[in-house]
Motif scaffolding. Structure first.
Motif, PDB file in Angstrom:
ATOM      1  N   LEU A 150       0.848  -1.195   0.000  1.00  0.00           N
ATOM      2  CA  LEU A 150       0.000   0.000   0.000  1.00  0.00           C
ATOM      3  C   LEU A 150       0.884   1.245   0.000  1.00  0.00           C
ATOM      4  O   LEU A 150       1.708   1.427   0.889  1.00  0.00           O
ATOM      5  N   VAL A 151       0.726   2.077  -0.996  1.00  0.00           N
ATOM      6  CA  VAL A 151       1.491   3.319  -1.093  1.00  0.00           C
ATOM      7  C   VAL A 151       0.732   4.406  -0.352  1.00  0.00           C
ATOM      8  O   VAL A 151      -0.466   4.605  -0.566  1.00  0.00           O
ATOM      9  N   HIS A 152       1.429   5.097   0.557  1.00  0.00           N
ATOM     10  CA  HIS A 152       0.748   6.167   1.315  1.00  0.00           C
ATOM     11  C   HIS A 152       1.538   7.464   1.178  1.00  0.00           C
ATOM     12  O   HIS A 152       2.420   7.778   1.956  1.00  0.00           O
ATOM     13  N   GLU A 153       1.222   8.213   0.121  1.00  0.00           N
ATOM     14  CA  GLU A 153       1.889   9.490  -0.116  1.00  0.00           C
ATOM     15  C   GLU A 153       1.448  10.512   0.926  1.00  0.00           C
ATOM     16  O   GLU A 153       0.311  10.494   1.407  1.00  0.00           O
ATOM     17  N   GLU A 154       2.328  11.440   1.224  1.00  0.00           N
ATOM     18  CA  GLU A 154       2.049  12.423   2.264  1.00  0.00           C
ATOM     19  C   GLU A 154       1.220  13.576   1.699  1.00  0.00           C
ATOM     20  O   GLU A 154       1.745  14.604   1.278  1.00  0.00           O
ATOM     21  N   GLU A 155      -0.104  13.376   1.713  1.00  0.00           N
ATOM     22  CA  GLU A 155      -1.012  14.415   1.239  1.00  0.00           C
ATOM     23  C   GLU A 155      -1.606  15.201   2.413  1.00  0.00           C
ATOM     24  O   GLU A 155      -2.295  16.193   2.228  1.00  0.00           O
ATOM     25  N   HIS A 156      -1.341  14.719   3.622  1.00  0.00           N
ATOM     26  CA  HIS A 156      -1.915  15.358   4.806  1.00  0.00           C
ATOM     27  C   HIS A 156      -1.102  16.571   5.215  1.00  0.00           C
ATOM     28  O   HIS A 156      -0.012  16.826   4.709  1.00  0.00           O
ATOM     29  N   THR A 157      -1.643  17.335   6.161  1.00  0.00           N
ATOM     30  CA  THR A 157      -0.927  18.498   6.694  1.00  0.00           C
ATOM     31  C   THR A 157       0.066  18.033   7.751  1.00  0.00           C
ATOM     32  O   THR A 157       0.306  16.841   7.918  1.00  0.00           O
ATOM     33  N   LYS A 158       0.625  18.988   8.491  1.00  0.00           N
ATOM     34  CA  LYS A 158       1.615  18.678   9.527  1.00  0.00           C
ATOM     35  C   LYS A 158       1.070  17.661  10.532  1.00  0.00           C
ATOM     36  O   LYS A 158      -0.080  17.749  10.958  1.00  0.00           O
ATOM     37  N   VAL A 159       1.892  16.698  10.888  1.00  0.00           N
ATOM     38  CA  VAL A 159       1.488  15.658  11.832  1.00  0.00           C
ATOM     39  C   VAL A 159       1.874  16.073  13.251  1.00  0.00           C
ATOM     40  O   VAL A 159       2.986  16.527  13.495  1.00  0.00           O
ATOM     41  N   GLU A 160       0.921  15.905  14.167  1.00  0.00           N
ATOM     42  CA  GLU A 160       1.159  16.264  15.568  1.00  0.00           C
ATOM     43  C   GLU A 160       1.085  15.004  16.430  1.00  0.00           C
ATOM     44  O   GLU A 160       0.128  14.232  16.338  1.00  0.00           O
ATOM     45  N   TYR A 161       2.106  14.802  17.240  1.00  0.00           N
ATOM     46  CA  TYR A 161       2.143  13.646  18.141  1.00  0.00           C
ATOM     47  C   TYR A 161       1.689  14.083  19.529  1.00  0.00           C
ATOM     48  O   TYR A 161       2.277  14.971  20.134  1.00  0.00           O
ATOM     49  N   VAL A 162       0.629  13.458  20.012  1.00  0.00           N
ATOM     50  CA  VAL A 162       0.094  13.762  21.339  1.00  0.00           C
ATOM     51  C   VAL A 162       0.614  12.700  22.296  1.00  0.00           C
ATOM     52  O   VAL A 162       0.215  11.529  22.206  1.00  0.00           O
ATOM     53  N   LEU A 163       1.528  13.095  23.169  1.00  0.00           N
ATOM     54  CA  LEU A 163       2.231  12.149  24.035  1.00  0.00           C
ATOM     55  C   LEU A 163       1.267  11.228  24.781  1.00  0.00           C
ATOM     56  O   LEU A 163       0.324  11.689  25.428  1.00  0.00           O
ATOM     57  N   ALA A 164       1.538   9.907  24.679  1.00  0.00           N
ATOM     58  CA  ALA A 164       0.777   8.865  25.378  1.00  0.00           C
ATOM     59  C   ALA A 164      -0.674   8.778  24.923  1.00  0.00           C
ATOM     60  O   ALA A 164      -1.488   8.110  25.557  1.00  0.00           O
ATOM     61  N   HIS A 165      -1.008   9.460  23.844  1.00  0.00           N
ATOM     62  CA  HIS A 165      -2.387   9.407  23.354  1.00  0.00           C
ATOM     63  C   HIS A 165      -2.466   8.925  21.911  1.00  0.00           C
ATOM     64  O   HIS A 165      -3.096   7.925  21.620  1.00  0.00           O
ATOM     65  N   GLY A 166      -1.830   9.665  20.978  1.00  0.00           N
ATOM     66  CA  GLY A 166      -1.911   9.254  19.589  1.00  0.00           C
ATOM     67  C   GLY A 166      -1.346  10.288  18.653  1.00  0.00           C
ATOM     68  O   GLY A 166      -0.533  11.126  19.033  1.00  0.00           O
ATOM     69  N   VAL A 167      -1.821  10.255  17.380  1.00  0.00           N
ATOM     70  CA  VAL A 167      -1.312  11.118  16.319  1.00  0.00           C
ATOM     71  C   VAL A 167      -2.489  11.857  15.692  1.00  0.00           C
ATOM     72  O   VAL A 167      -3.560  11.275  15.464  1.00  0.00           O
ATOM     73  N   ALA A 168      -2.266  13.158  15.380  1.00  0.00           N
ATOM     74  CA  ALA A 168      -3.330  13.974  14.789  1.00  0.00           C
ATOM     75  C   ALA A 168      -2.815  14.674  13.540  1.00  0.00           C
ATOM     76  O   ALA A 168      -1.675  15.130  13.489  1.00  0.00           O
ATOM     77  N   SER A 169      -3.672  14.790  12.513  1.00  0.00           N
ATOM     78  CA  SER A 169      -3.354  15.535  11.301  1.00  0.00           C
ATOM     79  C   SER A 169      -4.668  15.841  10.594  1.00  0.00           C
ATOM     80  O   SER A 169      -5.756  15.639  11.164  1.00  0.00           O
TER      81      SER A 169
END
Length: 694
Positions: A443-462
């Motif tokens: 599966l190819v996953h090109e970076e079309e999303h905006t800036k990725v934010e890592y929420v410590l001990a919770h998850g990832v947001a974009s």
């Protein structure tokens, strides 16, 4: 350094220095320092002949020799430099050479005049007489040394020089053979434990890579560690970026990012990337030298059978004296009394028992198992309770995606593709599992999303095309992001929780888009190991883990374990093991992480896995290879065979030597023949002790 040229050819020159000028460690330093110089191909140092053979290329002979002239006390007596090199091996003469020289000397003495022979013989037996007197003075009246001294003393001072000479010669031959057998057993074990040919890549001063043996690594060397490789020594990253598997250090299947300035540990594994590590611990601190120290220390951790054999041997010595004295008074025959003194049980028992232990340890080492003493080999045969940690012991400590559940009519691969697109930016082991699964599905996953934010001990947001993308824990999705729970999701969540899988929740906008189940799969050899332990008669098999109830239950069921404890902290593990021991059980604990070290310490036998943390490895009594769980039942069998062999050897020693004493009493076996047969039987039984434990 002063020397003279012995001979010289283009590209090669041999020099000779003053004998004993270099110690083995200094010779090792000379070799290391000169071989690193431009133009020097190799340096061979012979400590016996005090010569150095130098091969060079691209430089003149004068330049090559200048490197050696520069080596004065500033280098050769530098403690820091000497501590970071290994001593050069000194060639040992062969057993045949040693025995040949002894035989020649013994028979040449017979050609000398009697007075000269008598003086030489006294000089020859003096050390044994002194040792016997020393034992008596220290209170050790009944030992093998006093037996030998008494027999030799009576023979010599009664005028029977020939018997004294023959007995002394045979005792010396016996000692040489015994020492050879013992050293051979020791070397066999060391060879099995040490992979001296393991190669690593070191960066030289000119930036080139050079292959060296792990045992030759020095403090300050820069070692290249690439994907899939084991970091060979403790050190600091000086360049590069890599994901390093440190599951043995944390007790959890986490890969850690290592970059410039990060500390790394020996035996951890580079999962991805490439780093250059500056070696911090080398010389006497290296793992290889620690293994040699381990063998030395193991001699103090004797098996109960070995201790018992030595106790019996010492106990029987006094009966030799009593029998000799009784024989002399009953028969008046000095020769008969001598026969009982020249044949003892002590030497053979004290030699064969440790050789049995070394042989058993060698057999284990050949399977990748390091046992820190015969005591633990014998004790493991008595274990009735095995306690296992879960992560990294029963499971692979490498999380993988077990199932992808799309929700709201979405496509499974599309959910995984978007999730991997977010997770690829972070080193967490669960994130890596998602990325690897997407890669496995192409599966190819090109970076079309905006800036990725890592929420410590919770998850990832974009966000993507104006829609929020979130992936992480239930708390992150439902409590923080207020994503509504659907009936469809509840059904799948219940199914996944029953399997003990961890769940990543993925949302798109304000909808729950999918569930990704992550499983730390059970090791291939875990089920077989548990089956073999039950077959070997182990009564209790227990799993103790810090994971939740459902995860613990799922792994225990897969492994065939009926008794388990979940959500257990390290101090609680210790408490459980102490409870088991208080019930009279003999408990072995198997683990790999720092959190397992207290439990390993308090158990009767601590067993660590191959990738164990340093503290777990040091605490443990036995170390298995990383895929060695199924060898536990074999270890139990080796322990049983060890006890059986020591007992069998003791029976043979008592039987053979008793027959020799009896033969002497009835005038069938003269003293010199008794000494010969006694030594021969000791060597034969000791050679037999070196056999594989089968």
């Amino acid at each position: 350094m002063n020397f003279k040229i012995v001979h010289s050819l283009p590209g090669r020159v041999r020099i000779r220095y003053k004998r004993y000028f270099l110690t083995p460690v200094q010779a090792g330093l000379v070799k290391n320092l000169t071989e690193n110089q431009d133009g020097i191909l190799s340096v061979e140092i012979n400590l016996t002949s005090a010569s150095i053979l130098i091969y060079y290329q691209g430089i003149t002979e004068k330049t090559a020799l200048s490197y050696f002239r520069a080596l004065d006390g500033k280098y050769l007596n530098n403690t820091e430099l000497l501590n970071n090199v290994s001593a050069l091996d000194i060639p040992q003469p062969s057993l045949f050479t040693i025995l040949s020289e002894m035989v020649i000397r013994h028979y040449l003495k017979k050609l000398l005049p009697f007075p000269v022979r008598k003086i030489l013989q006294l000089i020859n037996i003096a050390p044994r007489l002194y040792q016997g007197v020393k034992c008596v003075m220290s209170g050790k009246v009944f030992c093998a040394d006093t037996l030998d001294a008494t027999a030799l003393g009576f023979s010599y001072f009664s005028g029977d020089i020939n018997t004294a000479s023959s007995v002394s010669f045979l005792l010396s031959v016996g000692e040489v053979l015994e020492e050879y057998i013992k050293r051979k057993s020791y070397d066999n074990l060391a060879h099995s434990l040490l992979d001296a040919e393991e190669i690593v890549n070191v960066i030289t001063q000119d930036g080139q890579e050079m292959q060296v043996k792990t045992k030759d690594l020095k403090q300050g060397d820069n070692v290249v560690c690439r994907i899939g490789g084991v970091i060979p020594a403790d050190g600091t990253v000086v360049s590069g970026l890599a994901m390093v598997n440190q599951s043995s250090m944390t007790g959890e299947p986490l890969a850690v990012e290592k970059k410039e300035g990060s500390g790394v540990f020996a035996s951890t594994i580079v999962e991805d990337g490439e780093i250059v590590v500056k070696v911090k611990s080398a010389g006497k601190q290296t793992r290889i030298n620690q293994i040699v120290d381990l063998i030395d220390r193991s001699q103090n951790l004797k098996a109960a059978s070995q201790v018992n054999a030595e106790r019996i041997a010492n106990h029987l010595v006094k009966y030799n004296f009593m029998l000799a004295l009784g024989t002399y008074f009953a028969t008046g025959s000095f020769n008969k009394a001598m026969s009982t003194l020249l044949v003892d049980y002590s030497c053979a028992m004290k030699l064969s028992a440790p050789i049995c232990v070394l042989s058993a340890m060698r057999d284990c080492a050949e399977r990748g198992i390091i046992v820190k003493g015969g005591k633990f080999l014998e004790l493991i045969s008595q274990v009735d309770t095995f306690v296992f940690d879960k992560t990294g012991t029963l499971t692979e400590a490498a999380p993988k995606v077990s199932r992808v559940v799309p929700l709201g009519g979405r496509n499974e691969n599309e959910v995984l593709r978007m999730a991997a697109c977010l997770e690829e930016h972070f080193p967490h082991s669960l994130a890596r599992a998602v990325v690897v699964e997407a890669k496995n599905r192409n599966l190819v996953h090109e970076e079309e999303h905006t800036k990725v934010e890592y929420v410590l001990a919770h998850g990832v947001a974009s966000s993507l095309e104006g829609k929020k993308l979130r992936i992480g824990s239930a708390h992150f999705i439902f409590d923080d992001e207020k994503i509504p729970m659907t009936d469809e999701a509840k059904k799948y969540i219940s199914e996944l929780e029953d399997t003990g899988d961890s769940i990543l929740y993925f949302s798109e906008g304000q909808e729950l888009a999918g569930l990704i189940a992550i499983k730390d799969f059970i090791r291939q050899d875990s089920i077989e190991a548990i089956r073999l332990l039950k077959q070997a008669g182990v009564k209790h098999i227990v799993m103790i883990t810090g994971d939740g109830e459902k995860t613990a239950k799922a792994v225990a069921c897969q492994a065939g374990i009926t008794e388990y404890y979940a959500q257990t902290l390290p101090d609680k593990k210790v408490e459980y093991i102490r409870q088991m021991k208080s019930q009279g059980r003999v408990v072995a604990m198997v683990g790999d992480g720092i959190n397992d070290a207290p439990a390993l310490s308090v158990s009767d036998i601590g067993i660590a896995m191959g990738r164990a943390s340093s503290i777990a490895g040091q605490t443990a009594d036995i170390m298995l290879p990383d895929d060695g769980l199924s060898s536990l039942a074999g270890l139990i069998n080796v322990g049983k065979l060890l006890k059986k062999r020591i007992k069998g050897n003791n029976d043979a020693i008592i039987g053979v030597n008793s027959l020799l004493i009896l033969g002497g009493l009835v005038n069938i076996v003269p003293p010199s023949v008794a000494a010969l047969l006694h030594n021969a039987s000791t060597v034969a039984i000791s050679m037999s002790a070196m056999r594989k434990m089968e």
